[in-house]
Design a protein around this motif. Structure first.
Motif, short mmCIF file in Angstrom:
data_model
loop_
_atom_site.label_atom_id
_atom_site.label_comp_id
_atom_site.label_asym_id
_atom_site.label_seq_id
_atom_site.Cartn_x
_atom_site.Cartn_y
_atom_site.Cartn_z
N LEU A 40 -7.80 -12.67 1.17
CA LEU A 40 -8.63 -13.87 0.72
C LEU A 40 -8.75 -14.64 1.77
CD1 LEU A 40 -8.57 -13.51 -2.64
CD2 LEU A 40 -10.07 -12.52 -1.82
N ALA A 41 -9.74 -14.84 2.38
CA ALA A 41 -9.76 -16.54 2.69
C ALA A 41 -10.92 -17.56 2.50
CB ALA A 41 -9.97 -16.41 4.59
N ALA A 42 -11.19 -18.70 2.76
CA ALA A 42 -12.49 -19.46 2.08
C ALA A 42 -12.97 -20.90 3.74
CB ALA A 42 -11.60 -20.60 0.77
N GLY A 43 -13.51 -21.19 3.20
CA GLY A 43 -13.90 -21.99 4.02
C GLY A 43 -15.62 -21.37 4.80
N PRO A 44 -15.90 -21.94 5.70
CA PRO A 44 -17.75 -22.00 6.51
C PRO A 44 -18.18 -20.64 7.09
CG PRO A 44 -16.66 -23.74 7.60
CD PRO A 44 -15.28 -23.18 6.89
N VAL A 45 -18.18 -19.98 6.62
CA VAL A 45 -19.03 -18.47 7.49
C VAL A 45 -20.64 -18.84 7.75
CG1 VAL A 45 -17.55 -17.45 5.59
CG2 VAL A 45 -20.01 -17.62 5.53
N ALA A 46 -20.77 -18.21 8.49
CA ALA A 46 -22.09 -17.86 9.03
C ALA A 46 -22.63 -16.71 8.45
CB ALA A 46 -22.42 -17.53 10.15
N ALA A 47 -23.95 -17.43 7.64
CA ALA A 47 -24.01 -16.02 6.90
C ALA A 47 -26.03 -15.62 7.17
CB ALA A 47 -23.84 -15.70 5.27
N GLY A 48 -26.05 -14.44 6.58
CA GLY A 48 -27.92 -13.79 7.19
C GLY A 48 -28.65 -12.85 6.75
N SER A 49 -29.32 -12.08 7.28
CA SER A 49 -30.28 -11.34 8.11
C SER A 49 -30.12 -11.36 9.32
CB SER A 49 -31.42 -11.24 7.49
OG SER A 49 -31.37 -10.94 6.01
N ILE A 50 -29.59 -10.42 10.56
CA ILE A 50 -29.42 -9.95 11.91
C ILE A 50 -30.09 -8.82 11.31
CG2 ILE A 50 -27.43 -11.48 11.70
CD1 ILE A 50 -26.21 -9.13 12.44
N GLY A 51 -30.53 -8.25 13.56
CA GLY A 51 -31.26 -7.15 13.51
C GLY A 51 -32.63 -7.33 14.13
N SER A 52 -32.92 -5.88 14.04
CA SER A 52 -34.82 -6.35 14.93
C SER A 52 -35.57 -6.02 13.79
CB SER A 52 -35.62 -4.93 15.22
OG SER A 52 -34.96 -3.85 14.28
#
Length: 435
Positions: free
Chosen positions: A357-369
């Motif tokens: 388990l790790a906590a902190g800022p993450v880049a999150a979102g939808s990616i792809g074509s």
């Protein structure tokens, strides 16, 4: 045309929902009808007791028959004995029964009073509730039918009532410039039939019927549009759920902008099965896959129960996030609770697992074509969670947390390992082990 009007056709999901709504509406109409009959019982009986008005006893018989017919219809609705024409027949019987009461049932038993006085003393407003109750069925055809039957039945009862009268008077019998005395003499005469009044009241009844039927038709269209929209949403969610987590799919439908790439604070959980290669050796592949699928399905359910989202399955493990894309006030506590649930699930399945388990800022979102996208999380927090899961094997522990959890453990006993070097990370990290 309603589904109930076309029993031979196969019901689609949309028409099936509408049919159930119609059936519930018919039952509600019968309930209102029963209350109305009960109110009529009380009114007639109360007038008898309170005012000394002695009504014809047949009124009570008619009201009793109305009640019995309604209860019988309610018992049939939705059963294999139900037929599309029954609701039309019930409303026809009710309306014509009311009209027949005005046409044949004497107002007072003891004296020969012209039956036209029943129209003048009571009136067509007894038929308005019948048309209004038809709207509860969500069938504009039934509303129109009820209104037309009411108009025809009312005029038929009117002509029957005046058929035996030797003399009839109407507004046309008033002389030009009539005096007040002449108005009173005409209006109070037992021979006054008020033909113009009958035309006027049935006209208003027909106008109300048309308005109500249009209102019901609009309500049906709104209902069907909502049902269709909901069905489309469910189909999209079901389709997306095959490729992305269900929670992500639902949020994508509700708010597509919420899944645009952005930085969020989250807790990342990485889980892997210890010794899975040894477990697979000597077992049939189908047995291994079936057992693994059951275990991972249970794990996904445990994660979802604690407001987490399984981002992806990693062979014999998974990665989940807490705090994104579903917001959470306490992602650390939820991640720890989910980890304990996963360990219990593994014990039942006969597996040994490792969790980081790790906590902190993450880049999150939808990616792809533009044709196909996937929701993902990435960044140092994700890498750290993966390295903690791998480091758990070195320490011989099941669950490892990074140092960011230290202030979130709320007095839980913890074993602290300072400055651990994890493979693939440039800087050492503090590792926590829950006792």
């Amino acid at each position: 045309m309603t589904q109930a009007d076309l029993p031979a056709r196969s019901a689609t999901p949309d028409t099936s929902r509408l049919l159930r709504a119609e059936q519930r509406g018919l039952r509600l109409a019968i309930l209102c009808r029963t209350f109305a009959v009960g109110a009529a019982f009380l009114w007639v009986g109360g007038s008898w007791v309170a005012f000394g008005f002695y009504p014809n006893p047949l009124i009570f018989v008619v009201l009793g028959v109305f009640t019995a017919v309604g209860v019988a219809h309610a018992c049939v609705i939705g059963t294999r004995f139900d037929r599309w024409w029954m609701k039309y027949a019930i409303y026809t019987i009710d309306i014509l029964g009311i009209c027949a009461t005005f046409a044949f049932l004497p107002v007072i038993r003891e004296e020969a009073v012209p039956q036209i006085l029943a129209f003048r003393a009571y009136g067509i407003y007894y038929l308005f509730p019948m048309v209004a109750m038809a709207t509860l069925s969500l069938s504009p055809r039934l509303v129109l039918w009820s209104g037309c039957v009411a108009v025809i039945g009312w005029f038929a009862a009117f002509f029957i009532a005046i058929a035996g009268m030797e003399t009839t008077l109407s507004w046309s019998d008033l002389p030009p410039g009539a005096t007040r005395a002449q108005y009173e003499a005409l209006f109070l005469s037992a021979d006054f039939i008020g033909r113009g009044n009958r035309i006027e009241e049935t006209g208003f009844l027909m106008i109300a019927t048309l308005i109500l039927s249009l209102g019901v038709l609009r309500a049906r269209r709104v209902f069907m549009a909502q049902v269709q929209a909901q069905a489309e949403r469910e189909q999209i969610a079901s389709t997306l759920g095959r490729y992305v987590p269900e929670a992500v799919a639902k949020r994508l439908i509700d708010d597509p902008e919420a899944l645009t790439p952005q930085q969020r604070y989250a807790v990342i959980l990485v889980m892997d099965i210890s010794g899975f290669t040894a477990y697979s050796a000597g077992r049939a592949p189908t047995e291994v896959i079936e057992h693994l699928n059951d275990f991972l399905s249970g794990c996904a359910e445990k994660v979802s129960r604690h407001n987490g989202v399984v981002i992806q399955f990693t062979g014999d493990g998974l990665m989940a996030s807490f705090g994104t894309p579903i917001e959470s006030a306490e992602p650390e506590q939820e991640a720890i609770a989910a980890s304990r649930a996963l360990m219990a699930q593994a014990g039942k399945a006969g597996f040994s697992i490792r969790i980081g388990l790790a906590a902190g800022p993450v880049a999150a979102g939808s990616i792809g074509s533009s044709d196909r996208q996937a929701f993902t999380v990435y960044g140092d927090t994700v890498n750290r969670a993966a390295r903690l899961e791998a480091h758990a094997k070195t320490l011989g522990r099941t669950l490892l947390l990074d140092g960011s959890f230290e202030d979130k453990l709320q007095g839980q006993p913890v074993e602290r390992h300072e400055q651990q070097t994890l493979r693939g990370l440039s800087e050492p990290v503090t590792v926590l082990v829950l006792a």
